[in-house]
Design a protein around this motif. Structure first.
Motif, PDB file in Angstrom:
ATOM      1  N   ALA A  93       1.652  -6.622   1.723  1.00 47.84           N
ATOM      2  CA  ALA A  93       2.223  -5.931   0.562  1.00 47.84           C
ATOM      3  C   ALA A  93       1.797  -4.466   0.536  1.00 47.84           C
ATOM      4  CB  ALA A  93       1.818  -6.642  -0.728  1.00 47.84           C
ATOM      5  N   ARG A  94       0.532  -4.185   0.848  1.00 49.63           N
ATOM      6  CA  ARG A  94       0.065  -2.783   0.888  1.00 49.63           C
ATOM      7  C   ARG A  94       0.771  -2.016   2.000  1.00 49.63           C
ATOM      8  NH1 ARG A  94      -4.831  -5.325   0.068  1.00 49.63           N
ATOM      9  NH2 ARG A  94      -5.391  -5.074   2.255  1.00 49.63           N
ATOM     10  N   TRP A  95       0.908  -2.648   3.161  1.00 56.60           N
ATOM     11  CA  TRP A  95       1.583  -2.029   4.300  1.00 56.60           C
ATOM     12  C   TRP A  95       3.041  -1.751   3.932  1.00 56.60           C
ATOM     13  CZ3 TRP A  95       1.745  -4.756   9.746  1.00 56.60           C
ATOM     14  CH2 TRP A  95       2.212  -3.866  10.702  1.00 56.60           C
ATOM     15  N   ALA A  96       3.692  -2.716   3.303  1.00 58.78           N
ATOM     16  CA  ALA A  96       5.094  -2.550   2.897  1.00 58.78           C
ATOM     17  C   ALA A  96       5.230  -1.378   1.928  1.00 58.78           C
ATOM     18  CB  ALA A  96       5.606  -3.837   2.249  1.00 58.78           C
ATOM     19  N   GLU A  97       4.327  -1.301   0.967  1.00 57.05           N
ATOM     20  CA  GLU A  97       4.377  -0.211  -0.007  1.00 57.05           C
ATOM     21  C   GLU A  97       4.227   1.138   0.679  1.00 57.05           C
ATOM     22  OE1 GLU A  97       2.121   1.271  -4.071  1.00 57.05           O
ATOM     23  OE2 GLU A  97       1.631  -0.682  -3.228  1.00 57.05           O
ATOM     24  N   ALA A  98       3.343   1.220   1.665  1.00 58.90           N
ATOM     25  CA  ALA A  98       3.134   2.472   2.385  1.00 58.90           C
ATOM     26  C   ALA A  98       4.375   2.886   3.174  1.00 58.90           C
ATOM     27  CB  ALA A  98       1.937   2.341   3.328  1.00 58.90           C
ATOM     28  N   GLU A  99       5.179   1.911   3.599  1.00 54.86           N
ATOM     29  CA  GLU A  99       6.392   2.205   4.372  1.00 54.86           C
ATOM     30  C   GLU A  99       7.655   2.124   3.521  1.00 54.86           C
ATOM     31  OE1 GLU A  99       6.569   0.227   8.126  1.00 54.86           O
ATOM     32  OE2 GLU A  99       4.588   0.934   8.694  1.00 54.86           O
ATOM     33  N   LEU A 100       7.483   2.072   2.196  1.00 57.79           N
ATOM     34  CA  LEU A 100       8.584   2.039   1.237  1.00 57.79           C
ATOM     35  C   LEU A 100       9.538   0.870   1.485  1.00 57.79           C
ATOM     36  CD1 LEU A 100       9.359   5.859   1.060  1.00 57.79           C
ATOM     37  CD2 LEU A 100       7.881   4.514  -0.447  1.00 57.79           C
TER      38      LEU A 100
END
Length: 102
Positions: free
Chosen positions: A42-49
């Motif tokens: 989820a954090r990775w996804a947020e960083a990559e929009l």
């Protein structure tokens, strides 16, 4: 009793080649993850929009492609969010004009 009689109404074995193909629907999958793994994705996804779901699909597709197992029939990743601006919009003014001001 024919072979097709046990199938749900409207379903038949084989396909008529003249029949139009309907767009393939996306599969829904229940996925159980360790909470720490989910949080990291989820954090990775947020960083990559991306959404968490889109990030998981992106990672799965990349793993399949890297190992030569991505089917050629797999369509592209669906585009999410706002559609890109058309060239006509970019050629116009940057700010919409108020018709009452003229």
């Amino acid at each position: 009793m024919t072979d097709d009689e046990h199938l749900p109404h409207g379903h038949r074995r084989g396909r008529d080649p003249q029949q139009k193909r309907r767009p393939q629907q996306r599969k829904q999958v229940l996925l159980r993850l360790d909470p720490a793994v989910h949080d990291a994705i989820a954090r990775w996804a947020e960083a990559e929009l991306r959404s968490t779901n889109a990030q998981i699909e992106f990672l799965l597709r990349r793993a399949l492609a890297d190992t030569g197992r991505l089917p050629k029939s797999a369509g592209p990743m669906p585009r999410r969010g706002r559609p890109p601006r058309s060239s006509a919009e970019e050629a116009g003014s940057e700010q919409p004009q108020d018709p009452q001001r003229d």
